[in-house]
Design a protein around this motif. Sequence first.
Motif, PDB file in Angstrom:
ATOM      1  N   ILE A  39      19.508 -27.448  -8.790  1.00 44.29           N
ATOM      2  CA  ILE A  39      19.390 -28.544  -8.267  1.00 44.29           C
ATOM      3  C   ILE A  39      18.838 -29.788  -9.137  1.00 44.29           C
ATOM      4  CG2 ILE A  39      18.137 -29.795  -6.271  1.00 44.29           C
ATOM      5  CD1 ILE A  39      17.088 -27.198  -5.601  1.00 44.29           C
ATOM      6  N   LEU A  40      20.127 -30.539  -8.972  1.00 49.25           N
ATOM      7  CA  LEU A  40      20.186 -31.844 -10.030  1.00 49.25           C
ATOM      8  C   LEU A  40      19.171 -33.053  -9.344  1.00 49.25           C
ATOM      9  CD1 LEU A  40      23.899 -32.064 -10.584  1.00 49.25           C
ATOM     10  CD2 LEU A  40      22.176 -30.933 -12.201  1.00 49.25           C
ATOM     11  N   PRO A  41      18.651 -33.843 -10.273  1.00 47.12           N
ATOM     12  CA  PRO A  41      17.715 -34.796  -9.823  1.00 47.12           C
ATOM     13  C   PRO A  41      18.358 -35.531  -8.602  1.00 47.12           C
ATOM     14  CG  PRO A  41      17.853 -34.753 -12.280  1.00 47.12           C
ATOM     15  CD  PRO A  41      18.860 -34.004 -11.767  1.00 47.12           C
ATOM     16  N   ASN A  42      19.491 -35.791  -8.610  1.00 46.96           N
ATOM     17  CA  ASN A  42      19.928 -36.768  -7.176  1.00 46.96           C
ATOM     18  C   ASN A  42      20.121 -35.906  -5.872  1.00 46.96           C
ATOM     19  OD1 ASN A  42      22.079 -35.332  -8.188  1.00 46.96           O
ATOM     20  ND2 ASN A  42      23.824 -36.816  -7.717  1.00 46.96           N
ATOM     21  N   GLU A  43      19.706 -34.549  -6.238  1.00 41.57           N
ATOM     22  CA  GLU A  43      19.842 -33.575  -5.142  1.00 41.57           C
ATOM     23  C   GLU A  43      18.577 -33.237  -4.329  1.00 41.57           C
ATOM     24  OE1 GLU A  43      24.086 -31.480  -6.421  1.00 41.57           O
ATOM     25  OE2 GLU A  43      22.146 -30.599  -7.200  1.00 41.57           O
ATOM     26  N   PHE A  44      17.246 -33.688  -4.870  1.00 42.98           N
ATOM     27  CA  PHE A  44      16.054 -33.537  -4.215  1.00 42.98           C
ATOM     28  C   PHE A  44      15.105 -34.760  -4.366  1.00 42.98           C
ATOM     29  CE2 PHE A  44      15.354 -32.923  -8.963  1.00 42.98           C
ATOM     30  CZ  PHE A  44      14.028 -33.229  -9.268  1.00 42.98           C
ATOM     31  N   LEU A  64       1.371 -29.615  -9.253  1.00 45.17           N
ATOM     32  CA  LEU A  64       2.047 -29.018  -8.271  1.00 45.17           C
ATOM     33  C   LEU A  64       2.867 -30.016  -7.662  1.00 45.17           C
ATOM     34  CD1 LEU A  64       1.064 -26.540  -5.705  1.00 45.17           C
ATOM     35  CD2 LEU A  64       2.100 -28.510  -4.965  1.00 45.17           C
ATOM     36  N   PHE A  65       4.327 -29.858  -7.507  1.00 36.58           N
ATOM     37  CA  PHE A  65       5.143 -30.959  -6.735  1.00 36.58           C
ATOM     38  C   PHE A  65       5.494 -29.989  -5.633  1.00 36.58           C
ATOM     39  CE2 PHE A  65       5.599 -31.812 -11.322  1.00 36.58           C
ATOM     40  CZ  PHE A  65       5.366 -33.112 -11.245  1.00 36.58           C
ATOM     41  N   ALA A  66       5.578 -30.854  -4.234  1.00 38.98           N
ATOM     42  CA  ALA A  66       6.288 -30.392  -3.165  1.00 38.98           C
ATOM     43  C   ALA A  66       7.711 -30.940  -3.298  1.00 38.98           C
ATOM     44  CB  ALA A  66       5.453 -30.758  -1.920  1.00 38.98           C
ATOM     45  N   ILE A  67       8.659 -30.144  -3.051  1.00 36.94           N
ATOM     46  CA  ILE A  67      10.005 -30.427  -3.305  1.00 36.94           C
ATOM     47  C   ILE A  67      10.859 -30.326  -2.132  1.00 36.94           C
ATOM     48  CG2 ILE A  67      11.957 -30.465  -4.712  1.00 36.94           C
ATOM     49  CD1 ILE A  67      10.214 -31.283  -6.966  1.00 36.94           C
ATOM     50  N   SER A  68      11.683 -31.279  -1.863  1.00 39.03           N
ATOM     51  CA  SER A  68      12.617 -30.931  -0.678  1.00 39.03           C
ATOM     52  C   SER A  68      14.243 -31.313  -0.998  1.00 39.03           C
ATOM     53  CB  SER A  68      12.238 -31.599   0.522  1.00 39.03           C
ATOM     54  OG  SER A  68      12.390 -33.088   0.538  1.00 39.03           O
ATOM     55  N   SER A  69      15.274 -30.409  -0.614  1.00 39.19           N
ATOM     56  CA  SER A  69      16.549 -30.942  -0.850  1.00 39.19           C
ATOM     57  C   SER A  69      17.139 -30.831   0.512  1.00 39.19           C
ATOM     58  CB  SER A  69      17.062 -29.842  -1.834  1.00 39.19           C
ATOM     59  OG  SER A  69      18.478 -30.241  -2.135  1.00 39.19           O
ATOM     60  N   LYS A  70      17.742 -31.862   0.828  1.00 37.14           N
ATOM     61  CA  LYS A  70      18.480 -32.060   2.169  1.00 37.14           C
ATOM     62  C   LYS A  70      19.918 -31.290   1.725  1.00 37.14           C
ATOM     63  CE  LYS A  70      16.571 -36.144   3.911  1.00 37.14           C
ATOM     64  NZ  LYS A  70      17.007 -37.469   4.665  1.00 37.14           N
ATOM     65  N   TYR A  72      20.543 -28.643  -0.194  1.00 38.84           N
ATOM     66  CA  TYR A  72      20.642 -27.281  -0.016  1.00 38.84           C
ATOM     67  C   TYR A  72      19.666 -26.751   1.094  1.00 38.84           C
ATOM     68  CZ  TYR A  72      22.616 -27.446  -4.668  1.00 38.84           C
ATOM     69  OH  TYR A  72      23.519 -27.656  -5.844  1.00 38.84           O
ATOM     70  N   LYS A  73      19.049 -27.669   1.929  1.00 38.76           N
ATOM     71  CA  LYS A  73      18.242 -27.424   3.016  1.00 38.76           C
ATOM     72  C   LYS A  73      16.887 -26.324   2.709  1.00 38.76           C
ATOM     73  CE  LYS A  73      22.086 -28.100   6.293  1.00 38.76           C
ATOM     74  NZ  LYS A  73      23.247 -28.101   5.962  1.00 38.76           N
ATOM     75  N   ILE A  74      16.626 -26.950   1.686  1.00 34.46           N
ATOM     76  CA  ILE A  74      15.160 -26.253   1.073  1.00 34.46           C
ATOM     77  C   ILE A  74      14.093 -27.023   0.956  1.00 34.46           C
ATOM     78  CG2 ILE A  74      16.655 -24.075   0.157  1.00 34.46           C
ATOM     79  CD1 ILE A  74      15.771 -25.441  -2.582  1.00 34.46           C
ATOM     80  N   LYS A  75      12.618 -26.275   1.020  1.00 38.34           N
ATOM     81  CA  LYS A  75      11.739 -26.831   0.671  1.00 38.34           C
ATOM     82  C   LYS A  75      10.904 -26.005  -0.337  1.00 38.34           C
ATOM     83  CE  LYS A  75       9.325 -29.229   3.776  1.00 38.34           C
ATOM     84  NZ  LYS A  75       8.594 -29.435   5.213  1.00 38.34           N
ATOM     85  N   GLY A  76      10.285 -26.426  -1.264  1.00 39.83           N
ATOM     86  CA  GLY A  76       9.689 -25.529  -2.231  1.00 39.83           C
ATOM     87  C   GLY A  76       8.441 -26.124  -3.010  1.00 39.83           C
ATOM     88  N   ILE A  77       8.108 -25.139  -4.072  1.00 37.71           N
ATOM     89  CA  ILE A  77       6.970 -25.720  -4.735  1.00 37.71           C
ATOM     90  C   ILE A  77       7.188 -25.475  -6.257  1.00 37.71           C
ATOM     91  CG2 ILE A  77       4.378 -25.128  -5.397  1.00 37.71           C
ATOM     92  CD1 ILE A  77       3.998 -24.281  -2.431  1.00 37.71           C
TER      93      ILE A  77
END
Length: 101
Positions: A39-44, A64-70, A72-77
Amino acid sequence: MKSYDTLSQAITGLQKEGYTEDLNLQKNHIECKSLEYQILPNEFEVDLIYRFEGDSNPDDSSILFAISSKKYKIKGILIDAYGLYSDPLNAEMINKLKYKP
């Protein structure tokens, strides 16, 4: 933003909020190994950041970062050390990981 006393409490809390993917920091992207995504910087987006200090040893500091990507439709740590032991990143990743509420 909810406050957590420990890294493990934050992980558990964020997982309950849907941040279920385990993300890894690379020099110029974030990796989700379970789904084989880079996931590239412009994708999350960085949704939340929590910093934790070691009780007796500054070497135990983590972020700890809570990250989301529209896309890829994911949310992760994503968990990383910070300060002297943090991983080297390119300028685009450094800028992206700065939290902007």
